[in-house]
Design a protein around this motif. Sequence first.
Motif, PDB file in Angstrom:
ATOM      1  N   VAL A 129      39.519 -32.501   8.261  1.00 50.04           N
ATOM      2  CA  VAL A 129      40.657 -31.618   8.000  1.00 50.04           C
ATOM      3  C   VAL A 129      41.554 -31.604   9.230  1.00 50.04           C
ATOM      4  N   LEU A 130      42.854 -31.854   9.005  1.00 55.62           N
ATOM      5  CA  LEU A 130      43.829 -31.906  10.089  1.00 55.62           C
ATOM      6  C   LEU A 130      44.766 -30.721   9.903  1.00 55.62           C
ATOM      7  N   ALA A 131      44.576 -29.680  10.683  1.00 57.78           N
ATOM      8  CA  ALA A 131      45.225 -28.406  10.403  1.00 57.78           C
ATOM      9  C   ALA A 131      46.384 -28.094  11.337  1.00 57.78           C
ATOM     10  N   GLY A 132      47.432 -27.528  10.743  1.00 58.70           N
ATOM     11  CA  GLY A 132      48.550 -26.987  11.480  1.00 58.70           C
ATOM     12  C   GLY A 132      48.804 -25.566  10.994  1.00 58.70           C
ATOM     13  N   ALA A 133      48.757 -24.588  11.901  1.00 61.97           N
ATOM     14  CA  ALA A 133      48.915 -23.193  11.508  1.00 61.97           C
ATOM     15  C   ALA A 133      48.922 -22.316  12.755  1.00 61.97           C
ATOM     16  N   ARG A 134      49.322 -21.064  12.574  1.00 57.61           N
ATOM     17  CA  ARG A 134      49.096 -20.101  13.645  1.00 57.61           C
ATOM     18  C   ARG A 134      47.591 -19.992  13.868  1.00 57.61           C
ATOM     19  N   ARG A 135      47.196 -19.793  15.103  1.00 57.35           N
ATOM     20  CA  ARG A 135      45.771 -19.811  15.423  1.00 57.35           C
ATOM     21  C   ARG A 135      44.996 -18.767  14.617  1.00 57.35           C
ATOM     22  N   ALA A 136      45.548 -17.591  14.459  1.00 60.93           N
ATOM     23  CA  ALA A 136      44.846 -16.538  13.727  1.00 60.93           C
ATOM     24  C   ALA A 136      44.635 -16.924  12.267  1.00 60.93           C
ATOM     25  N   ASP A 137      45.631 -17.576  11.663  1.00 63.76           N
ATOM     26  CA  ASP A 137      45.508 -17.992  10.265  1.00 63.76           C
ATOM     27  C   ASP A 137      44.475 -19.104  10.127  1.00 63.76           C
ATOM     28  N   PHE A 138      44.492 -20.036  11.075  1.00 68.34           N
ATOM     29  CA  PHE A 138      43.502 -21.108  11.074  1.00 68.34           C
ATOM     30  C   PHE A 138      42.093 -20.542  11.210  1.00 68.34           C
ATOM     31  N   ASP A 139      41.904 -19.642  12.148  1.00 70.75           N
ATOM     32  CA  ASP A 139      40.576 -19.060  12.346  1.00 70.75           C
ATOM     33  C   ASP A 139      40.101 -18.322  11.103  1.00 70.75           C
ATOM     34  N   ALA A 140      41.035 -17.702  10.368  1.00 77.73           N
ATOM     35  CA  ALA A 140      40.665 -16.944   9.173  1.00 77.73           C
ATOM     36  C   ALA A 140      40.106 -17.840   8.072  1.00 77.73           C
TER      37      ALA A 140
END
Length: 270
Positions: A129-140
């Motif tokens: 998975v190659l993710a782009g997001a705000r860190r808080a949203d990614f962690d969620a």
Amino acid sequence: MSMIGFIGLGNQGAPIARRIAARFPTMVWARRAEACAQVPQAAVAATVAEMGRQCTTVALCVRNDDDVKGVAAKLAETMPPGGILIVHSTVLPETVIELAETMAKRGIAVVDAPVSGGPDRAELGEMVVLAGARRADFDAVRPILESFAKLVEHLGDVGAGQRMKLINNGLFFANAAGGAAAIALAGELGIDVAAASRILSAGTGQSTAFDMLNIAGGGLERLADSALVRKDIDHLADIAAGASPAATMLVEFARRLGDHLHEHKKLAQA
């Protein structure tokens, strides 16, 4: 964790959804009932709007940019503020960036999270998975992503995941085209094609694309959907515009696969 929605039950999406459903309460939606039946552990939404009302997190694994935009627009009507939309589809970075801006007005976050690996690795829970997001949203959503992936990388803001996925696909296409050319050359030089395939699979010329080419019987046209390949190559060319000549070589190599598939399709339809 509350109910997770999943839309896009194709040959890659269905095994991903099954992996998620094995660990979290899950709801699926598809136009065809038989598609939903591929995820027997999951509840089935009657409509996209119903899924939006029942799920605070929804993942999309649909075919292209227009599909992502269309489904997201329906979800936006009913998803509650604080919800998260995960986009597993491969689309233009601008598509997810614009989507994130639109959904933010409704209090919904977007996690740009395209996947790589193919149906077999999806079944095994070994996707990337190659993710782009705000860190808080990614962690969620990270626990959801880790339910079907062996590697989950946070690459930056929304759009970064799509850029990396297009680069990955471009390299895959270039390797596939090179592998097919190598086998063709071996045959023309009188080398046994089966032996050449075994050697290239075991030697330094080996690649995932070449192995998949062998599984597909050596024909590029059996390796990939020509429409999806051309979509991804066009998207890659778009993000590479203005890059250095060395960087844009990847686009040119990848285009060789796209051109081959296009010509094969024309001949098949003639």
